[in-house]
Design a protein around this motif. Structure first.
Motif, PDB file in Angstrom:
ATOM      1  N   ASP A 147       7.725   4.309   5.132  1.00  0.00           N
ATOM      2  CA  ASP A 147       6.418   4.908   4.900  1.00  0.00           C
ATOM      3  C   ASP A 147       6.157   6.290   5.718  1.00  0.00           C
ATOM      4  O   ASP A 147       5.264   6.894   6.152  1.00  0.00           O
ATOM      5  CB  ASP A 147       5.913   3.536   5.519  1.00  0.00           C
ATOM      6  CG  ASP A 147       4.321   3.485   4.725  1.00  0.00           C
ATOM      7  OD1 ASP A 147       4.358   4.226   3.385  1.00  0.00           O
ATOM      8  OD2 ASP A 147       3.435   3.072   4.663  1.00  0.00           O
TER       9      ASP A 147
ATOM     10  N   ILE B 285       0.194  -1.043   0.249  1.00  0.00           N
ATOM     11  CA  ILE B 285      -0.320  -0.053  -0.298  1.00  0.00           C
ATOM     12  C   ILE B 285       1.163   1.579   0.151  1.00  0.00           C
ATOM     13  O   ILE B 285       2.222   1.115   0.037  1.00  0.00           O
ATOM     14  CB  ILE B 285      -0.930   0.010   1.118  1.00  0.00           C
ATOM     15  CG1 ILE B 285      -0.394  -0.329   2.279  1.00  0.00           C
ATOM     16  CG2 ILE B 285      -1.851  -1.319   0.974  1.00  0.00           C
ATOM     17  CD1 ILE B 285      -1.182   0.147   3.831  1.00  0.00           C
ATOM     18  N   HIS B 286       0.343   2.215  -0.417  1.00  0.00           N
ATOM     19  CA  HIS B 286       0.409   3.860  -0.245  1.00  0.00           C
ATOM     20  C   HIS B 286       2.116   3.623  -1.274  1.00  0.00           C
ATOM     21  O   HIS B 286       2.810   4.838  -0.872  1.00  0.00           O
ATOM     22  CB  HIS B 286       1.996   4.302   1.150  1.00  0.00           C
ATOM     23  CG  HIS B 286       0.171   4.068   1.763  1.00  0.00           C
ATOM     24  ND1 HIS B 286       0.082   3.188   3.547  1.00  0.00           N
ATOM     25  CD2 HIS B 286      -1.185   4.292   1.686  1.00  0.00           C
ATOM     26  CE1 HIS B 286      -0.563   3.946   4.007  1.00  0.00           C
ATOM     27  NE2 HIS B 286      -1.773   3.875   3.136  1.00  0.00           N
TER      28      HIS B 286
ATOM     29  N   HIS C 280       0.607   8.104   9.193  1.00  0.00           N
ATOM     30  CA  HIS C 280       1.967   7.204   8.928  1.00  0.00           C
ATOM     31  C   HIS C 280       2.764   7.386   9.163  1.00  0.00           C
ATOM     32  O   HIS C 280       3.573   6.921  10.014  1.00  0.00           O
ATOM     33  CB  HIS C 280       1.807   7.777   7.130  1.00  0.00           C
ATOM     34  CG  HIS C 280       0.223   8.054   6.730  1.00  0.00           C
ATOM     35  ND1 HIS C 280      -0.295   6.602   6.158  1.00  0.00           N
ATOM     36  CD2 HIS C 280      -0.447   8.912   6.080  1.00  0.00           C
ATOM     37  CE1 HIS C 280      -1.206   6.839   5.080  1.00  0.00           C
ATOM     38  NE2 HIS C 280      -1.321   8.367   5.663  1.00  0.00           N
TER      39      HIS C 280
ATOM     40  N   ILE D 272      -1.891  -5.856   6.477  1.00  0.00           N
ATOM     41  CA  ILE D 272      -2.841  -4.886   5.417  1.00  0.00           C
ATOM     42  C   ILE D 272      -3.697  -6.181   5.425  1.00  0.00           C
ATOM     43  O   ILE D 272      -4.658  -5.335   5.659  1.00  0.00           O
ATOM     44  CB  ILE D 272      -2.044  -5.128   4.157  1.00  0.00           C
ATOM     45  CG1 ILE D 272      -0.653  -4.051   4.092  1.00  0.00           C
ATOM     46  CG2 ILE D 272      -3.161  -4.412   2.951  1.00  0.00           C
ATOM     47  CD1 ILE D 272       0.173  -3.772   3.007  1.00  0.00           C
TER      48      ILE D 272
ATOM     49  N   GLU E 180      -3.349   0.513  -6.010  1.00  0.00           N
ATOM     50  CA  GLU E 180      -4.964   1.353  -5.195  1.00  0.00           C
ATOM     51  C   GLU E 180      -5.741   0.955  -4.757  1.00  0.00           C
ATOM     52  O   GLU E 180      -6.004   1.101  -3.775  1.00  0.00           O
ATOM     53  CB  GLU E 180      -5.363   1.825  -6.483  1.00  0.00           C
ATOM     54  CG  GLU E 180      -3.866   3.689  -7.110  1.00  0.00           C
ATOM     55  CD  GLU E 180      -4.360   4.081  -8.110  1.00  0.00           C
ATOM     56  OE1 GLU E 180      -5.283   4.203  -8.547  1.00  0.00           O
ATOM     57  OE2 GLU E 180      -3.553   4.917  -8.603  1.00  0.00           O
TER      58      GLU E 180
ATOM     59  N   THR F 244      -4.368  -0.404  -1.303  1.00  0.00           N
ATOM     60  CA  THR F 244      -4.829   0.967  -0.187  1.00  0.00           C
ATOM     61  C   THR F 244      -6.425   1.888  -0.027  1.00  0.00           C
ATOM     62  O   THR F 244      -6.217   2.065   1.577  1.00  0.00           O
ATOM     63  CB  THR F 244      -4.018   2.882  -0.979  1.00  0.00           C
ATOM     64  OG1 THR F 244      -2.770   1.463  -1.441  1.00  0.00           O
ATOM     65  CG2 THR F 244      -3.823   3.672  -0.323  1.00  0.00           C
TER      66      THR F 244
ATOM     67  N   THR G 124       5.797  -2.087   6.456  1.00  0.00           N
ATOM     68  CA  THR G 124       4.380  -2.516   5.675  1.00  0.00           C
ATOM     69  C   THR G 124       3.427  -2.961   6.774  1.00  0.00           C
ATOM     70  O   THR G 124       4.442  -3.847   7.587  1.00  0.00           O
ATOM     71  CB  THR G 124       4.737  -3.341   4.689  1.00  0.00           C
ATOM     72  OG1 THR G 124       5.880  -3.479   3.831  1.00  0.00           O
ATOM     73  CG2 THR G 124       3.618  -4.889   4.336  1.00  0.00           C
TER      74      THR G 124
ATOM     75  N   TYR H 290      -7.051  -0.504   2.927  1.00  0.00           N
ATOM     76  CA  TYR H 290      -6.316  -0.278   4.252  1.00  0.00           C
ATOM     77  C   TYR H 290      -6.988   0.821   5.135  1.00  0.00           C
ATOM     78  O   TYR H 290      -7.478   0.818   5.968  1.00  0.00           O
ATOM     79  CB  TYR H 290      -5.406  -0.718   4.180  1.00  0.00           C
ATOM     80  CG  TYR H 290      -4.948  -0.555   4.954  1.00  0.00           C
ATOM     81  CD1 TYR H 290      -3.957  -1.308   5.959  1.00  0.00           C
ATOM     82  CD2 TYR H 290      -3.666   0.750   5.373  1.00  0.00           C
ATOM     83  CE1 TYR H 290      -2.854  -0.865   7.516  1.00  0.00           C
ATOM     84  CE2 TYR H 290      -2.839   1.406   6.785  1.00  0.00           C
ATOM     85  CZ  TYR H 290      -2.766   0.037   7.945  1.00  0.00           C
ATOM     86  OH  TYR H 290      -1.763   0.311   8.783  1.00  0.00           O
ATOM     87  N   GLU H 291      -6.919   1.901   4.050  1.00  0.00           N
ATOM     88  CA  GLU H 291      -7.284   3.324   4.651  1.00  0.00           C
ATOM     89  C   GLU H 291      -9.023   3.109   4.607  1.00  0.00           C
ATOM     90  O   GLU H 291      -9.130   3.746   5.818  1.00  0.00           O
ATOM     91  CB  GLU H 291      -6.905   4.279   3.551  1.00  0.00           C
ATOM     92  CG  GLU H 291      -5.954   4.798   3.411  1.00  0.00           C
ATOM     93  CD  GLU H 291      -4.541   5.102   4.679  1.00  0.00           C
ATOM     94  OE1 GLU H 291      -5.815   5.570   5.843  1.00  0.00           O
ATOM     95  OE2 GLU H 291      -3.893   4.300   5.161  1.00  0.00           O
TER      96      GLU H 291
END
Ligand code: C6P
Length: 383
Positions: free
Chosen positions: A230, A30-31, A247, A256, A39, A42, A253, A45-46
């Protein structure tokens, strides 16, 4: 029959399905990547972070940090906040009923920084001594670390009032919600803690992921806990700049799949309703407490039904807790025996260990009846 949800809960298949969905359909870090799967990962996860924020009624997802568990969340605050903002001679307040996860990090910090660590005592009825708490507030503590629900006594502390009182003397409050988050609704904007920690694995989620909620202004002021990928914006050979919240506190990592599974667990809990879950557990606990008298020599730790949550730790005259748990296991009943990572509260009550049955939404009255049938057998063997 599983009566050890206080240690870790069972998981609905929806959680595994969500995790498999990530691994099988859009596996990516992610990110980082700009391709579709990255994408998607990410966003998932978000999305889980936003899900946690809404579950807690947090002011913003920026105040939600994913950690490995409650233990790591408390350590993050002790290292990052404690080592930066506390000065020699400052007072930290804790309680005698804390799990080691909310006690040892403060002991280490106190030793490291020459702080004074004081404990709110637990009374014989399993409640915190509120008079002593108010006396200790007179020392102007900088931080008060307290559990919402004891994993041994089952006590639910009156935190709304205690947090308000601690704030009056300028103390920050860290709440260990490891045992409560799964069992009752939490509204951060009502409770108003400065930090709050819990683990997904006790609330139908995966292992390996937990949460630290922190007041945004505090998190902004605190230095990173772990450093590396990150958590940075820019890195040069001799300098780096720190990434924005959240973040900044999630180096490397993250978990996730676990975050995505956790989001599914929260959907599951909210579909059932936290009130309904709580009511169900309390009905089982009341049913169990009502059966205690039928077992001579059984002593339940902690307060009465109105001040406790859905667990029951006890001792039996003449039978060691490990023997009790072993006999119950022979009857197909899984309970925990030992000090439950809370040795000081056992020392306080002058017992080496206890046996603990803990309930969740999937337990039934028949489970409670089987527990007590097993205890009758223990009593016959040892009584
Ligand atoms: N208590 C129990 O059987 P972790 O291990 O970090 O997910 O959670 C630690 C923790 C912190 N506070 C309280 C009140 C807890 O109950 C726990 C975990 C489990 O009681 C495992 S020791």
């Amino acid at each position: 029959m599983y009566l050890d949800s206080g240690a870790t809960s069972l998981r609905p298949t929806a959680v595994q399905t969500a995790m498999e969905g990530y691994y099988n359909q859009y596996n990516a870090n992610i990110h980082r990547g700009i391709y579709r799967y990255a994408e998607e990962a990410t966003a998932a996860y978000e999305g889980a972070r936003a899900r946690v924020a809404s579950f807690l009624n947090a002011p913003s997802p920026r105040s939600i940090i994913f950690t490995r568990n409650t233990t790591e969340s408390v350590n993050l605050v002790a290292y990052s906040y404690g080592r930066t903002f506390l000065q020699p001679g400052d007072v930290i307040l804790c309680t005698e009923m804390e799990h080691h996860a909310n006690m040892v990090p403060w002991q280490v910090l106190a030793k490291d920084r020459s702080l004074r660590l004081e404990y709110v005592p637990v009374q014989q009825d399993g409640q915190l001594d509120q008079n002593r708490f108010h006396e200790l507030l007179g020392l102007n503590p900088k931080l008060f670390a307290v559990t919402y629900m004891s994993n041994v006594l089952g006590t639910i502390n009156p935190l709304e009032k205690m947090i308000e009182d601690a704030h009056q003397v300028g103390a920050l409050v860290l709440v260990d919600a490891a045992q409560s988050a799964a069992h009752m609704s939490l509204d951060l904007q009502k409770l108003k803690p400065d930090f709050l920690a819990f683990s997904a694995h006790k609330m139908c989620g995966p292992t390996g992921i937990g949460v630290l909620y922190g007041r945004e202004d505090l998190l902004e002021a605190m230095p990173p806990f772990l450093t590396g990928g990150d958590m940075i914006k820019e890195v040069h050979l001799r300098s780096f700049t720190i990434n924005d919240l959240p973040h900044k506190f999630e180096a490397g990592t993250p978990a996730i799949a676990e975050a995505i599974g956790f989001g599914a667990a929260l959907d599951y809990l909210e579909a059932l309703g936290m009130e309904a879950i709580h009511d169900h557990e309390m009905a089982l606990t009341a049913y169990a407490l009502g059966m205690v008298e039928s077992i001579p020599g059984m002593r339940v730790l902690g307060p009465g039904i109105e001040d406790r949550g859905g667990l029951l730790a006890f001792t039996m005259d003449d039978a060691h807790p490990h023997d009790v748990a072993q006999i119950l296991d022979g009857e197909g009943v899984a309970v925990r025996a030992g000090h439950h990572c809370a040795m000081p509260i056992h020392e306080k009550f002058r017992i080496p260990a206890s046996t603990r049955a803990s309930f969740y939404m999937y337990n039934t009255r028949e489970d409670v009846e089987r527990l007590f049938l097993g205890l009758k057998k223990v009593q016959k063997l040892f009584g």
